[in-house]
Design a protein around this motif. Sequence first.
Motif, PDB file in Angstrom:
ATOM      1  N   LEU A  98      -6.651   1.931  -2.030  1.00 20.87           N
ATOM      2  CA  LEU A  98      -8.094   1.732  -2.058  1.00 20.87           C
ATOM      3  C   LEU A  98      -8.767   2.376  -3.258  1.00 20.87           C
ATOM      4  CD1 LEU A  98      -8.903   2.247   1.743  1.00 20.87           C
ATOM      5  CD2 LEU A  98      -8.443   0.121   0.520  1.00 20.87           C
ATOM      6  N   LEU A  99      -7.983   3.014  -4.112  1.00 19.63           N
ATOM      7  CA  LEU A  99      -8.561   3.683  -5.268  1.00 19.63           C
ATOM      8  C   LEU A  99      -8.712   2.720  -6.441  1.00 19.63           C
ATOM      9  CD1 LEU A  99      -6.679   7.114  -5.385  1.00 19.63           C
ATOM     10  CD2 LEU A  99      -8.917   6.612  -4.382  1.00 19.63           C
ATOM     11  N   SER A 100      -9.737   2.962  -7.229  1.00 19.72           N
ATOM     12  CA  SER A 100      -9.863   2.268  -8.508  1.00 19.72           C
ATOM     13  C   SER A 100      -9.091   3.058  -9.557  1.00 19.72           C
ATOM     14  CB  SER A 100     -11.335   2.157  -8.920  1.00 19.72           C
ATOM     15  OG  SER A 100     -11.859   3.453  -9.227  1.00 19.72           O
ATOM     16  N   ALA A 101      -8.895   2.465 -10.735  1.00 14.55           N
ATOM     17  CA  ALA A 101      -8.189   3.170 -11.803  1.00 14.55           C
ATOM     18  C   ALA A 101      -8.945   4.438 -12.188  1.00 14.55           C
ATOM     19  CB  ALA A 101      -8.040   2.243 -13.016  1.00 14.55           C
ATOM     20  N   ARG A 102     -10.303   4.382 -12.209  1.00 12.98           N
ATOM     21  CA  ARG A 102     -11.072   5.571 -12.559  1.00 12.98           C
ATOM     22  C   ARG A 102     -10.870   6.674 -11.511  1.00 12.98           C
ATOM     23  NH1 ARG A 102     -15.339   6.551 -15.745  1.00 12.98           N
ATOM     24  NH2 ARG A 102     -15.662   4.327 -16.161  1.00 12.98           N
ATOM     25  N   GLU A 103     -10.843   6.302 -10.255  1.00 14.98           N
ATOM     26  CA  GLU A 103     -10.679   7.297  -9.177  1.00 14.98           C
ATOM     27  C   GLU A 103      -9.283   7.915  -9.230  1.00 14.98           C
ATOM     28  OE1 GLU A 103     -13.714   5.389  -5.860  1.00 14.98           O
ATOM     29  OE2 GLU A 103     -11.645   4.653  -6.025  1.00 14.98           O
ATOM     30  N   ALA A 143      -9.054  -2.244  -9.042  1.00 20.15           N
ATOM     31  CA  ALA A 143      -8.266  -1.595  -7.997  1.00 20.15           C
ATOM     32  C   ALA A 143      -6.859  -1.330  -8.500  1.00 20.15           C
ATOM     33  CB  ALA A 143      -8.222  -2.476  -6.752  1.00 20.15           C
ATOM     34  N   VAL A 144      -6.299  -0.218  -8.076  1.00 17.98           N
ATOM     35  CA  VAL A 144      -4.944   0.138  -8.507  1.00 17.98           C
ATOM     36  C   VAL A 144      -3.951  -0.954  -8.126  1.00 17.98           C
ATOM     37  CG1 VAL A 144      -3.060   1.777  -8.136  1.00 17.98           C
ATOM     38  CG2 VAL A 144      -5.396   2.607  -8.466  1.00 17.98           C
ATOM     39  N   ARG A 154      -0.194   3.681 -17.606  1.00 13.44           N
ATOM     40  CA  ARG A 154      -1.233   4.184 -18.495  1.00 13.44           C
ATOM     41  C   ARG A 154      -2.269   4.998 -17.708  1.00 13.44           C
ATOM     42  NH1 ARG A 154      -1.983   2.172 -23.649  1.00 13.44           N
ATOM     43  NH2 ARG A 154      -0.354   0.729 -24.341  1.00 13.44           N
ATOM     44  N   VAL A 155      -2.639   4.514 -16.528  1.00 12.52           N
ATOM     45  CA  VAL A 155      -3.625   5.235 -15.726  1.00 12.52           C
ATOM     46  C   VAL A 155      -3.036   6.562 -15.227  1.00 12.52           C
ATOM     47  CG1 VAL A 155      -5.034   5.143 -13.630  1.00 12.52           C
ATOM     48  CG2 VAL A 155      -4.823   3.114 -15.081  1.00 12.52           C
ATOM     49  N   LEU A 156      -1.741   6.575 -14.884  1.00  9.59           N
ATOM     50  CA  LEU A 156      -1.116   7.829 -14.455  1.00  9.59           C
ATOM     51  C   LEU A 156      -1.064   8.837 -15.596  1.00  9.59           C
ATOM     52  CD1 LEU A 156       1.802   6.435 -12.244  1.00  9.59           C
ATOM     53  CD2 LEU A 156      -0.234   7.664 -11.464  1.00  9.59           C
ATOM     54  N   VAL A 157      -0.824   8.345 -16.820  1.00 16.81           N
ATOM     55  CA  VAL A 157      -0.867   9.251 -17.974  1.00 16.81           C
ATOM     56  C   VAL A 157      -2.300   9.754 -18.176  1.00 16.81           C
ATOM     57  CG1 VAL A 157      -0.521   9.440 -20.468  1.00 16.81           C
ATOM     58  CG2 VAL A 157       1.120   8.171 -19.076  1.00 16.81           C
ATOM     59  N   ALA A 158      -3.289   8.887 -17.949  1.00 16.13           N
ATOM     60  CA  ALA A 158      -4.684   9.319 -18.042  1.00 16.13           C
ATOM     61  C   ALA A 158      -4.980  10.396 -17.011  1.00 16.13           C
ATOM     62  CB  ALA A 158      -5.613   8.119 -17.855  1.00 16.13           C
TER      63      ALA A 158
END
Length: 601
Positions: A98-103, A143-144, A154-158
């Motif tokens: 339920l998370l977005s990439a920003r979250e 959404a993830v 990339r989002v995990l590295v962020a």
Amino acid sequence: MNMSLELRGLHAGYPARRGHRERRVLDGLDAEAPAGELTVLIGPNGTGKSTLLRTMAGLQPALGGQVLVGGVGVGTLPAAHLARSLAVVLTERDLPPLLSARELAGLGRHPHTGFTGRLSPGDHEIVTWALAAVNAGHLADRAVTELSDGERQRVLVARALAQEPAAILLDEPTAFLDVTSRVALMGLLRSLAREKNLVIVVSTHDLELALRVADRMWLIDPAGRLHTGTPEELTLREVIGASFDGGELAFDAASGMFVLRNGTGGTVRVLAEGLHVPLLERALAREGWRTAGDGPAELAVEWTGDGYEAAYDGTVHRFATLPDLATWIRTARSRLTAAPPGLLPAAPSTVSSAVADISTISGYFELGIGPIDTEAGWRPLADLLADPEPLRQRITDVAGRLGTCELRVAASILFQGLAARLWSPVIGAAVAHDLLLDLNPARVHWRAAPSGPLPLRAERPTGSQILDPARIAGPLHDNVLTELLEPLAQAVQEIVKIAPGLLWGNAASALAGTVRTIARQRPELTARAIALGRELLTIGALQGSGDLVEPAPGQPFFVRRSCCLYYRLPEGGKCGDCALIDPDTRREQWALTLRQTGGPA
């Protein structure tokens, strides 16, 4: 502060538990991963890469020694402090749906938040920066579950960057990515290390990619030893091949790639330029053939510009496409390797050296080497065989020089001269250098000359090294007579009505003339030249054309059985091989020639 990650006498493994003794995986490791560089951890499966990373991250206790970040032991840091110093990116397939990439990236700020875990405006700015740093800003509101594997990584590295750590550890971040995404992610990690002055240690199984992007490598070998250095240092120390070579693949230090080893096909020489070289080598390696370079080879494969040619045992096979070539090699492998070939593709340097030597025998043996300048009048030899106009013009020119209006006579004499021109370099290379020179009509060029032997030139002459002298005559006959003289005879007959037997008698006489020239200029080669000449006179259209005799050792003469029409020239008389000379007169002529040349009467 020393912003690096260090291992000092580190022992990694699993501590004792109820019913299980302590199990050490790695012992006494010493290494350093400096800030500003990408350090890549590699090693075969089961050598302990993940165990080492988890120990470095503090996710499992060290069994001895220390892991230091910025000079401070990881094991001595409180959890919150450690989370602000060290970030970890594991291979996570199941993420909160339920998370977005920003979250998801925002989770990296929690070591910096208060009791409520609420992100401040400053935290949100850092999350935005982290997403932008990994080129994932456009994914922030997605959404993830909608992200591809590469986008998730990339989002995990962020998320790791949002922690603002001194070091980031990544365990197999490219495991589920396609080739493009793997390259992009590793390039991103290297850029982050340099631009943000971070310690980044990443483990991977993609050795070839690691060799290209890593600033520093840590290699755990099958014995559990840790080797450190630049990719070039580890390559020179030969520890990469020693650690990864297997039954089918071997590490090639020069290319930094794994290649098929111990091929069953044999050795191959690849003659091509640009991209065609690695493509051919790769396709041939799959079929078990090893590249020979400039050394001995059983097979030679060449890209001709519009197709491929494979030369094996003196026979050239032509293919329109690379798959066609690969299919032929695959289906012919058992035949190609059933018995050793009698002819091996010669190295270009060997061919050039032999051509340069035999070109000094006489003008008929000369073959120029170098670029072909079409503006200077050079044309493929195939044109002379297929286009009647150049041949017709040469016949007319010969008739004019001989002072005869009989084109048959001019055509006969021209054919004999051209036959001598084609026999000479091939026979000369065979007897002088055990080399079967390939006069490919598409690659050997000619140009008009006012007089003398027809000028011939090849940009890159090719040939085969002769291992079995008993197998020379057949391929030599096929090259000169089948590929060259038969089309030439047909072209002459389309211009002038002339008996085939006359032309083949001329071809045989030209062959004998080549043998006599070799005997005169290179006496040490006389026996070989005579033996080869006699064998050629028993093959195909040359059968019954005449005899190569030796009235005295080392003094060859030819007795032909057909007329060349030489007697029809003004004041021509009979040629030295004339079938009309009676035996007694012939013996007298031989005796006179032998006395004049210093031979036995």
